[in-house]
Scaffold this motif. Structure first.
Motif, mmCIF file in Angstrom:
data_model
loop_
_atom_site.group_PDB
_atom_site.id
_atom_site.type_symbol
_atom_site.label_atom_id
_atom_site.label_comp_id
_atom_site.label_asym_id
_atom_site.label_seq_id
_atom_site.Cartn_x
_atom_site.Cartn_y
_atom_site.Cartn_z
ATOM 1 N N HIS A 97 0.547 -1.695 0.140
ATOM 2 C CA HIS A 97 0.015 0.275 0.304
ATOM 3 C C HIS A 97 0.738 1.228 -0.064
ATOM 4 O O HIS A 97 0.825 2.304 -0.748
ATOM 5 N N ALA A 98 2.149 0.650 0.174
ATOM 6 C CA ALA A 98 3.176 2.327 0.612
ATOM 7 C C ALA A 98 4.256 1.234 0.100
ATOM 8 O O ALA A 98 5.069 1.520 1.617
ATOM 9 N N GLU A 424 -8.072 5.762 7.329
ATOM 10 C CA GLU A 424 -7.792 5.104 5.932
ATOM 11 C C GLU A 424 -6.802 4.184 5.908
ATOM 12 O O GLU A 424 -6.086 3.489 5.238
ATOM 13 N N ARG A 425 -5.226 4.909 6.739
ATOM 14 C CA ARG A 425 -4.766 4.568 6.666
ATOM 15 C C ARG A 425 -4.434 2.992 7.307
ATOM 16 O O ARG A 425 -3.620 1.712 7.362
#
Length: 427
Positions: A97-98, A424-425
Motif C-alpha cells: 500500500h505504501a 484510512e491508513r
C-alpha cells in the motif's frame, strides 16, 4: 524521407516526454520533508509511543534522518527499537500500500541516544550521540532544510547549537513546549538568549487541540476512535492499546502533521499542526531575593529566582539547593560570587507557592510564590530575550483558545480531517 522525419519526430517527442517524466518524478521525491525526531519516548509520558506508531504509518511521506532518544526518566533508544520491531512485523503487509516506506533496518541505523538529564543552569553540558547526529544531519548536503521535530526535552538541540551554531542556517524547528519547556527551561533559556535567529515554532499550547475534544464528532472522540478505526489491526494496532487504553492523545503528532498539510514554510497559515504568529521576545522575569503570588508572570515564560548566600569554593553550575513547586522538586545552582539561581516555567496559567531546601542555612526554607497568566508572551520585561524574525508561537486571539489553552482551536478545527485520514491508513 517524410516517413523518416515522422519517425524522428516521434522519437524526439518520446525522449522529451521521458525526460519530463523523469524530472517530475525527481521533483516529487525531492519534496519529501527531511525530518529528525527528538523524543522523550519511554520517559515520563507514554503518548510518544502513540506518536511513534503514527509516524511509522506515514513514514513513506518523509525522509526520516534521525530518531534521537532525549528522555526524562528511564527512556532510551531501546524504546525506539521496540517500536521499530513492531513496525517490522507489519512491514510486509504495509508495503504493497505504501512502497516507499523505509525499511526497519534503515530506521534502526539512525536511532541515536541523546542526553538523559536536564541541562544545568547554563543550558548545555557535553555532546551526546544524539546532539552529534543532529549536527551531522544538519550539515549533510541537501537542497532542503532539515526539520527537527522535538517531542520532549530540547537539551540535545541546545547542545548541537552550542557546538555548531552554523547549523541554524540548515534547520527548522517545531518544538512541543509547554510541559517539556518546564523540564527543559535551562536549555530553552540558553537557546532563546544565544540563538534568537533560529527558525523556531514554539508550540506551548496549540498542540493540545489534537486531543481536546470540543470540536470533535462523536465517532472520532479519543475514547472511541480505537474501537471504531484501529480495532487491534496488526502488531502496531495491538500495541497502541497499551497506552492510555487506546485513548487518543499523541500530543507530539501535531509537529509531524504540520508538514503534511498546508505550507510548512508559512507558520502563520492553516495547517493540521496549527497556525502560529511571530513573537519578538521570550518572556523572562528575574526575581532577586524571591517573589510572592502578587508577582504576575506569563505562563510558559522563564521565571528565574536569584538568592544571595555565602561564596563557595565549588564550580559554577554546581547543584547546592532545591526548590519545590507544584509538588515537584527542581535543582538550584551556584552561579558564582555568592549568588544562587534556579529557573522554572509554568506549563499553564496557575498560582503556585515555592519553598527551598538546602544544607546552606541562608538558602534553606525560603518561601514565596508567583501567579502566571495568559496569553503568552504577556507583559514585556527588561529581562526578556529579544528574538529574531523567524520565531513563532501560539496565537493570542482569545477566540482560538480551548479553555485556557492558547491557540488550540487552530489544530482542533481539523480533527475530522486528520483523524479520518489516519483511519484510512489503518484500513
Amino acid at each position: 524521407m517524410k516517413l523518416k522525419r515522422s519517425i524522428l519526430s516521434i522519437v524526439m517527442l518520446i525522449a522529451i516526454f521521458t525526460v519530463l517524466m523523469a524530472c517530475n518524478e525527481s521533483e516529487n521525491k525531492a519534496i519529501k520533508p527531511r525530518v529528525l525526531i527528538s523524543s522523550d519516548i519511554g520517559g515520563t509520558d507514554p503518548d510518544d509511543f502513540q506518536s511513534m506508531i503514527h509516524l511509522l504509518m506515514y513514514a513513506d511521506q518523509f525522509e526520516i534522518e534521525g530518531l534521537v532518544s532525549s528522555p526524562y526518566g528511564e527512556g532510551s533508544t531501546t524504546d525506539f527499537l521496540d517500536m521499530i520491531a513492531l513496525y517490522n512485523q507489519d512491514y510486509a503487509q504495509l508495503l504493497p500500500h505504501a512502497p516507499e516506506l523505509p525499511s526497519p533496518e534503515s530506521l534502526r541505523k539512525i536511532t541515536k541516544q541523546g542526553g538523559k538529564d536536564a541541562a544545568p543552569f547554563k543550558g548545555y553540558s557535553t555532546p551526546t550521540e544524539g546532539s552529534e547526529w543532529i549536527i551531522k544531519c544538519a550539515k549533510a548536503e541537501s537542497d532542503q532544510r532539515l526539520w527537527v521535530l522535538v517531542w520532549g526535552g530540547i537539551e540535545d538541540l541546545a547542545q548541537a547549537l552550542h557546538d555548531a551554531p552554523e547549523i541554524k542556517e540548515n534547520i527548522r524547528v517545531y518544538w512541543i513546549g509547554g510541559p517539556n519547556k518546564k523540564w527543559s527551561i535551562n536549555a530553552y533559556s540558553y537557546i532563546a538568549a544565544n540563538h534568537p535567529d533560529l527558525w523556531m515554532i514554539e508550540a506551548n499550547a496549540t498542540y493540545r487541540g489534537w486531543f481536546m475534544e470540543e470540536d470533535s464528532p462523536e465517532d472520532l472522540k479519543g475514547d472511541v476512535f480505537y474501537n471504531n478505526y484501529i480495532q487491534a489491526r496488526g502488531s502496531m494496532g495491538k500495541d497502541f492499546f497499551n497506552y492510555y487504553d487506546g485513548d487518543i492523545k499523541m500530543g507530539d503528532t501535531p509537529s509531524l502533521v504540520y508538514l503534511m498539510n498546508g505550507d510548512p514554510n508559512d507558520p502563520t497559515g492553516e495547517s493540521w499542526g496549527g497556525s502560529f504568529e511571530k513573537v519578538n521576545r521570550s518572556t523572562r522575569n528575574v526575581f532577586k531575593g524571591g517573589s510572592t503570588v502578587s508577582d504576575t508572570v506569563a505562563a510558559y515564560g522563564t521565571i528565574e529566582w536569584q538568592f544571595d548566600g555565602p561564596e563557595l569554593e565549588v564550580s559554577e553550575d554546581s547543584v547546592v539547593f532545591e526548590i519545590e513547586i507544584q509538588n515537584q522538586t527542581w535543582p538550584g545552582y551556584y552561579i558564582g560570587k555568592g549568588i544562587y539561581g534556579v529557573k522554572y516555567s509554568s506549563k499553564k496559567p496557575e498560582t503556585g507557592p515555592y519553598r527551598t531546601s538546602s544544607s546552606i542555612s541562608e538558602l534553606n526554607g525560603l518561601e514565596g510564590g508567583y501567579t502566571s497568566t495568559f496569553p503568552w508572551p504577556g507583559k514585556a520585561s527588561s529581562y526578556d530575550c529579544l528574538l529574531g524574525p523567524n520565531w513563532y508561537s501560539d496565537r493570542k486571539d482569545l477566540g482560538l483558545f480551548i479553555q485556557d489553552q492558547q491557540g488550540a482551536k487552530t489544530v482542533s478545527k481539523y480533527r475530522k480531517e486528520f483523524l479520518l485520514d489516519w483511519a484510512e491508513r489503518w484500513k
